[in-house]
Design a protein around this motif. Structure first.
Motif, PDB file in Angstrom:
ATOM      1  N   ALA A 127       0.782  -1.177   0.096  1.00 34.37           N
ATOM      2  CA  ALA A 127      -0.037  -0.010  -0.085  1.00 34.37           C
ATOM      3  C   ALA A 127       0.996   1.275  -0.121  1.00 34.37           C
ATOM      4  O   ALA A 127       0.449   2.264  -0.557  1.00 34.37           O
ATOM      5  CB  ALA A 127      -1.046  -0.033   1.241  1.00 34.37           C
ATOM      6  N   LYS A 128       1.936   1.088   0.622  1.00 29.17           N
ATOM      7  CA  LYS A 128       2.955   2.332   0.800  1.00 29.17           C
ATOM      8  C   LYS A 128       3.987   2.346  -0.384  1.00 29.17           C
ATOM      9  O   LYS A 128       5.077   3.026  -0.349  1.00 29.17           O
ATOM     10  CB  LYS A 128       3.552   2.368   2.182  1.00 29.17           C
ATOM     11  CG  LYS A 128       2.779   2.864   2.865  1.00 29.17           C
ATOM     12  CD  LYS A 128       2.702   4.304   3.530  1.00 29.17           C
ATOM     13  CE  LYS A 128       1.623   4.856   4.436  1.00 29.17           C
ATOM     14  NZ  LYS A 128       0.280   4.957   4.056  1.00 29.17           N
ATOM     15  N   SER A 129       3.951   1.359  -1.215  1.00 30.38           N
ATOM     16  CA  SER A 129       5.071   0.989  -2.338  1.00 30.38           C
ATOM     17  C   SER A 129       6.022   0.909  -1.902  1.00 30.38           C
ATOM     18  O   SER A 129       7.033   1.401  -2.311  1.00 30.38           O
ATOM     19  CB  SER A 129       4.911   2.261  -3.312  1.00 30.38           C
ATOM     20  OG  SER A 129       3.772   2.460  -3.967  1.00 30.38           O
ATOM     21  N   ILE A 130       6.342   0.265  -0.644  1.00 33.19           N
ATOM     22  CA  ILE A 130       7.615  -0.063  -0.041  1.00 33.19           C
ATOM     23  C   ILE A 130       8.063  -1.463  -0.493  1.00 33.19           C
ATOM     24  O   ILE A 130       7.315  -2.364  -0.350  1.00 33.19           O
ATOM     25  CB  ILE A 130       7.648  -0.171   1.394  1.00 33.19           C
ATOM     26  CG1 ILE A 130       7.234   1.281   2.155  1.00 33.19           C
ATOM     27  CG2 ILE A 130       9.253  -0.716   1.863  1.00 33.19           C
ATOM     28  CD1 ILE A 130       7.002   1.034   3.392  1.00 33.19           C
ATOM     29  N   PRO A 131       9.070  -1.525  -1.559  1.00 33.75           N
ATOM     30  CA  PRO A 131       9.353  -3.054  -1.920  1.00 33.75           C
ATOM     31  C   PRO A 131       9.602  -4.034  -0.939  1.00 33.75           C
ATOM     32  O   PRO A 131       9.886  -3.822   0.059  1.00 33.75           O
ATOM     33  CB  PRO A 131      10.681  -2.625  -2.840  1.00 33.75           C
ATOM     34  CG  PRO A 131      10.706  -1.358  -2.995  1.00 33.75           C
ATOM     35  CD  PRO A 131      10.166  -0.549  -1.829  1.00 33.75           C
ATOM     36  N   VAL A 132       8.868  -5.324  -1.312  1.00 35.12           N
ATOM     37  CA  VAL A 132       9.091  -6.430  -0.518  1.00 35.12           C
ATOM     38  C   VAL A 132       9.738  -7.296  -1.388  1.00 35.12           C
ATOM     39  O   VAL A 132       9.263  -7.570  -2.535  1.00 35.12           O
ATOM     40  CB  VAL A 132       8.008  -7.052   0.135  1.00 35.12           C
ATOM     41  CG1 VAL A 132       8.144  -8.353   0.753  1.00 35.12           C
ATOM     42  CG2 VAL A 132       7.420  -5.994   0.930  1.00 35.12           C
ATOM     43  N   LEU A 133      10.867  -7.977  -1.053  1.00 31.63           N
ATOM     44  CA  LEU A 133      11.434  -8.882  -2.119  1.00 31.63           C
ATOM     45  C   LEU A 133      11.579 -10.379  -1.055  1.00 31.63           C
ATOM     46  O   LEU A 133      12.275 -10.409  -0.142  1.00 31.63           O
ATOM     47  CB  LEU A 133      12.681  -8.506  -2.356  1.00 31.63           C
ATOM     48  CG  LEU A 133      13.527  -9.616  -3.321  1.00 31.63           C
ATOM     49  CD1 LEU A 133      14.518  -8.650  -4.322  1.00 31.63           C
ATOM     50  CD2 LEU A 133      14.683 -10.497  -2.539  1.00 31.63           C
ATOM     51  N   PHE A 134      11.120 -11.392  -1.638  1.00 30.67           N
ATOM     52  CA  PHE A 134      11.554 -12.710  -1.102  1.00 30.67           C
ATOM     53  C   PHE A 134      12.756 -13.449  -1.546  1.00 30.67           C
ATOM     54  O   PHE A 134      13.033 -13.520  -2.713  1.00 30.67           O
ATOM     55  CB  PHE A 134      10.206 -13.546  -1.237  1.00 30.67           C
ATOM     56  CG  PHE A 134       8.823 -13.089  -0.641  1.00 30.67           C
ATOM     57  CD1 PHE A 134       8.642 -13.349   0.845  1.00 30.67           C
ATOM     58  CD2 PHE A 134       8.009 -12.496  -1.363  1.00 30.67           C
ATOM     59  CE1 PHE A 134       7.472 -12.926   1.269  1.00 30.67           C
ATOM     60  CE2 PHE A 134       7.122 -12.152  -0.670  1.00 30.67           C
ATOM     61  CZ  PHE A 134       6.466 -12.348   0.675  1.00 30.67           C
ATOM     62  N   PHE A 135      13.370 -13.877  -0.735  1.00 26.27           N
ATOM     63  CA  PHE A 135      14.744 -14.680  -1.010  1.00 26.27           C
ATOM     64  C   PHE A 135      14.721 -16.203  -0.624  1.00 26.27           C
ATOM     65  O   PHE A 135      14.159 -16.311   0.542  1.00 26.27           O
ATOM     66  CB  PHE A 135      15.840 -13.892  -0.722  1.00 26.27           C
ATOM     67  CG  PHE A 135      16.122 -13.806   0.661  1.00 26.27           C
ATOM     68  CD1 PHE A 135      15.510 -12.524   1.544  1.00 26.27           C
ATOM     69  CD2 PHE A 135      16.843 -14.592   1.375  1.00 26.27           C
ATOM     70  CE1 PHE A 135      15.813 -12.756   2.932  1.00 26.27           C
ATOM     71  CE2 PHE A 135      17.296 -14.677   2.681  1.00 26.27           C
ATOM     72  CZ  PHE A 135      16.501 -13.534   3.631  1.00 26.27           C
TER      73      PHE A 135
END
Lengths: 337, 337
Positions: B142-150
């Motif tokens: 919603a806040k356009s904060i990138p989330v990346l799964f590794f």
DNA sequence: TTGTATGCGTTATCAG
DNA sequence: CTGATAACGCATACAA
């Protein structure tokens, strides 16, 4: 489109109360009625409010952040310590910024500076191999921000706290086991003896030799990086010796296991011909035959203790420093050959 | 006594310029003369000024902080990834807050929330074993904060980025090696198959069986925690089987090594009677005889890539998500016996 | 129990 | 090239 951040002002407006009340209500301040508290928290939830830890820290000048500097993250022992640290920190309402010095003084300085600027409430450090002085931590002292060394601490006296184990005694006891089993030609393979941990293990080693009336020579002191390759190299060198040593003190398990492995593939009997002792009790160590005599180095406990101690210093504004020594356990597997 | 914090105002006063100029001078803003810049930086140094990253972040709403959530810190693989992450992050001007979920969804949520409140610029996650849904990351979206799964990523489709390896293919190739050497009764010992990594390795395993016209039965699928004890337990169980399996696919090296060790002490020939494959290429794996066939899982590279990718997303405000698959290397040591 | 007012240390905007 | 000023979001001293 980015909606604007919801603040306590928005909540205040929605509820027709003052921002101060909201601020208090959010953290269940005792002087706010249960009812208003609840209302505030509900609408906060509803409006998608998120507290701004940064603003709060700026205002209160407490960040609930602990800085951690380690030589490297990717060692078995270090990651165990960090695991313990993270756990305790979170339990006590703190969290960790972790950084690596890569064994260089320069990077250690940079880390310290960054953490300093980020207003950590305390600093946990395991020094780099190059760290001869500790001037770069003076700013913390000046601001009364606790600094605590764990595992690798500078030589005393220094004005900071520490959590370590008694490396001298550990080195002594390990050596003693080999001597009692009859070893007389011992090798000491270790890391940078400028580092207190290795220096003290060496001192313990020497003390044991002395007790058994054996002489010590620097020819038998090999400094390495204690990695797998170093172990293989060391083993190759050992195979050239005449006579062979009959006992090898290795300052960590990784290197010890590598040495054992290489010697065995060259038909040396371990511990029959050569006894080998390690340090750390790495998980794999217990899988080895002949199993390695080593020291159980309590990583998790050390991490927990370090964090508990520093938070105690932070919260009670204790000016005193604490020097703690953790128990270790000797794992004598040599008899079960 | 605690001296008051030196601020840009103090420097401004000392130099008879405006705070704005000082602020600019400190970061070598192009529109400030070289001379004033230098003067400012000198006196800043002299006065013991330290920039307040918190205030700066508050003002700019950029923290240059990355949040990291991992199941646990103290695994060989994870600490390697974290080492890579920290390195790349620092190189790019960021730093890491690292937290553990201890494999529970609840803690993972708490970590996410804390990191969210701390205004991290991006979030790197390796999911817990319990993580069935990913609603708790919605606020970031919603806040356009990138989330990346590794490493451990949720099943697609999901609106976040990821960096993984092709576990299906790795599982397939590992199995194929054993089959080509003539194995026909294979066991698959793995972790929680609810997790995509293990699920995909299993799928690869099945695909290989199929190719060799071998049937697959869930009797041959053992789910464990992949620790040393689990390996020992599994080995004990294997010894009871009639006939013995002639190939074991183990989803990590730790467990594989424990199994090999226990089987060997019971006079089973490895790989003569039973072939065993692992996963990760842990440092100790290479020390073992018979050496283990495994997959080199590029921890450092994965960490570096994950950080580089997320910072790219942050800085370019890319809305697109990236799904990246890293190369792995098959370490076939079974022939060198 | 609640409200008012102010400052924490920066940076960005706008004006000179 | 430099200066004045207003936010950023919160917490607290003080007043009511």
């Amino acid at each position: 489109m980015q909606k604007k951040e919801v603040t306590i002002y928005d909540i205040a407006q929605a509820l027709q109360v003052s921002p101060a009340t909201v601020s208090r209500g959010l953290k269940n301040h005792p002087s706010i009625s249960k009812k208003t508290c609840q209302k505030i928290q509900e609408t906060a939830q509803k409006m998608g409010y998120r507290s701004n830890a940064l603003a709060s820290s700026l205002r209160t000048s407490r960040s609930f952040t602990l800085g951690v500097i380690v030589p490297r993250l990717d060692s078995n022992f270090m990651s165990t310590v960090l695991a313990g640290m993270e756990k305790s920190a979170v339990e006590l309402g703190y969290h960790l910024i972790i950084m690596q010095s890569f064994e260089t003084l320069e990077k250690e300085k940079e880390c310290a500076q960054l953490l300093f600027n980020h207003r950590v409430d305390g600093l946990l450090v395991s020094t780099s191999a190059e760290t001869g002085h500790i001037e770069h931590f003076a700013p913390f002292l000046a601001k009364s921000i606790p600094v605590l060394f764990f595992d690798r601490a500078p030589l005393d006296p220094h004005p900071f706290s520490s959590v370590t184990i008694d490396n001298h005694r550990a080195g002594y006891e390990l050596t003693r086991i080999m001597l009692q089993k009859g070893a007389t030609r011992l090798l000491h393979i270790t890391g940078n003896t400028g580092l207190r941990v290795y220096k003290e293990r060496l001192e313990g080693f020497k003390a044991a030799l002395k007790e058994f009336n054996l002489s010590y020579s620097t020819d038998n002191l090999w400094q390495t990086n204690l990695g797998v390759e170093d172990g293989i190299r060391a083993a190759a060198k050992i195979l050239q010796m005449h006579p062979l040593p009959d006992g090898i003190f290795v300052a960590n398990d990784t290197c010890a296991i590598a040495i054992i492995n290489h010697l065995q593939s060259n038909n040396i009997l371990i511990p029959g011909q050569i006894q080998v002792s390690g340090f750390n009790n790495d998980p794999f160590a217990s899988l080895f035959t002949p199993q390695l005599t080593t020291v159980e180095y309590p990583g998790i406990a050390m991490g927990e203790r370090a964090v508990e101690t520093i938070i105690d210093l932070i919260q009670n504004k204790i000016k005193t420093t604490k020097k703690e020594s953790l128990d270790f356990k000797l794992i004598n597997r040599s008899s079960t050959r």
